[in-house]
Design an enzyme around this catalytic site. Structure first.
Site, PDB file in Angstrom:
ATOM      1  N   ARG A 237      -2.806  25.950 -36.847  1.00  0.00           N
ATOM      2  CA  ARG A 237      -2.262  25.308 -35.493  1.00  0.00           C
ATOM      3  C   ARG A 237      -1.145  24.569 -35.783  1.00  0.00           C
ATOM      4  O   ARG A 237      -0.210  24.318 -34.906  1.00  0.00           O
ATOM      5  CB  ARG A 237      -3.516  24.734 -34.909  1.00  0.00           C
ATOM      6  CG  ARG A 237      -4.464  25.562 -34.532  1.00  0.00           C
ATOM      7  CD  ARG A 237      -5.961  25.030 -34.238  1.00  0.00           C
ATOM      8  NE  ARG A 237      -5.570  23.919 -32.854  1.00  0.00           N
ATOM      9  CZ  ARG A 237      -6.343  23.021 -32.503  1.00  0.00           C
ATOM     10  NH1 ARG A 237      -7.579  22.925 -32.973  1.00  0.00           N
ATOM     11  NH2 ARG A 237      -6.035  22.184 -31.348  1.00  0.00           N
TER      12      ARG A 237
ATOM     13  N   CYS B  42      -4.500  15.040 -33.451  1.00  0.00           N
ATOM     14  CA  CYS B  42      -5.147  16.231 -33.518  1.00  0.00           C
ATOM     15  C   CYS B  42      -4.926  16.949 -32.327  1.00  0.00           C
ATOM     16  O   CYS B  42      -3.815  17.217 -31.584  1.00  0.00           O
ATOM     17  CB  CYS B  42      -6.748  16.077 -33.898  1.00  0.00           C
ATOM     18  SG  CYS B  42      -7.573  14.967 -32.481  1.00  0.00           S
TER      19      CYS B  42
END
Length: 285
Positions: free
Chosen positions: A180, A241
């Site tokens: 990611r 995040c």
């Protein structure tokens, strides 16, 4: 040596203090949108005796379209008081371990001026594996008296991070899994671009746990993970995040290593990754 204000407590410690009326236990379990059963349903099925459910999604700003953004101090005080927690209580947060979210609750209590808060190392998973008692159903506590005042140094905004792109004063450390971060897979947050904030480092939060027990790794292993990610523990750090939850796993680990004055980018990739958002980088850190 860990700092003497280590934010982790063991299952042994919690079991020994569970009957203390000034100890309040919260289940802060969280799952990504669409993952069932809901954490609140898991809680009703089994939780540590006396624990109340701390809902990361609702103890949040109801008027902000971004996921579970920080609430105002007044709302946080009201929501926490409704859970039976007062300002002179010791709070222990745990989660069920599917997604490590207890550090989010821990950081929120700290940032709203409540230092007497801990995280249960290994969470519910370790507690259950040791055949310790659980109970089911709702807990209806007597309301507490909690006062909250936000220390703004604990959180960062997109505006502050845009400024940091020019100054590089703070290191940005991203807790998402490497694919990611590098932008090689689609983002699970719908409608977000892939990649990371330019100049940020990557320390995947899952690397900080023992996969067999769910407990946090040793201080030496934590230090190695941050060093390996190119993070200087002596310099200012902001964690980020997908949506401001798993970043706090990094923050918790940094705190254990003695780092103070770190901050959370609350909007995280759910904000930065929007189609009309700021510049995005891809590839390795």
């Amino acid at each position: 040596m860990p700092p003497n204000d280590d934010p982790l407590v063991s299952t042994d410690w919690l079991a020994a203090h569970l009957d203390d009326p000034k100890l309040k236990v919260i289940d802060a379990s969280y799952k990504m949108p669409g993952v069932l059963p809901l954490p609140s349903e898991d809680y009703l099925k089994a939780h540590i005796p006396g624990a109340v459910f701390f809902n990361v999604n609702t103890i949040a700003d109801p008027d902000d379209p971004r996921p579970h953004m920080y609430p105002g101090a007044e709302q946080f005080a009201r929501d926490v008081s409704a859970l039976g927690i007062s300002s002179d209580d010791t709070v222990v947060a745990y989660d069920s371990g599917g997604w490590v979210a207890a550090p989010r609750a821990w950081w929120m209590f700290l940032s709203f001026g409540h230092p007497d808060v801990k995280v249960l190392d290994g969470g519910l998973r370790k507690w259950v594996s040791e055949a310790r008692p659980t109970e089911s159903g709702q807990v209806s506590p007597k309301p507490g008296k909690f006062q909250a005042k936000l220390d703004p140094s604990f959180v960062r905004s997109k505006h502050q991070l845009l400024k940091n792109l020019e100054t590089n004063r703070e290191q940005l450390v991203d807790a998402r899994p490497r694919p990611r971060f590098e932008g090689t897979v689609a983002e699970p947050w719908s409608g977000r671009r892939s990649g990371h904030i330019p100049g940020s480092r990557n320390v995947p939060y899952a690397d900080l746990f023992d996969p067999n027990t769910g407990t946090m790794k040793s201080l030496e292993e934590l230090r190695r993970a941050f060093n390996g990610g190119g993070v200087d523990l002596e310099k200012p750090i902001v964690t980020t995040c997908g949506s401001g939850v798993s970043a706090l796993v990094l923050t918790l680990a940094l705190y254990r290593l003695g780092a103070r004055g770190t901050a959370l980018y609350d909007g995280s990739w759910a904000e930065w990754g929007l189609p009309d958002g700021p510049p995005v980088a891809t590839g390795p850190a």
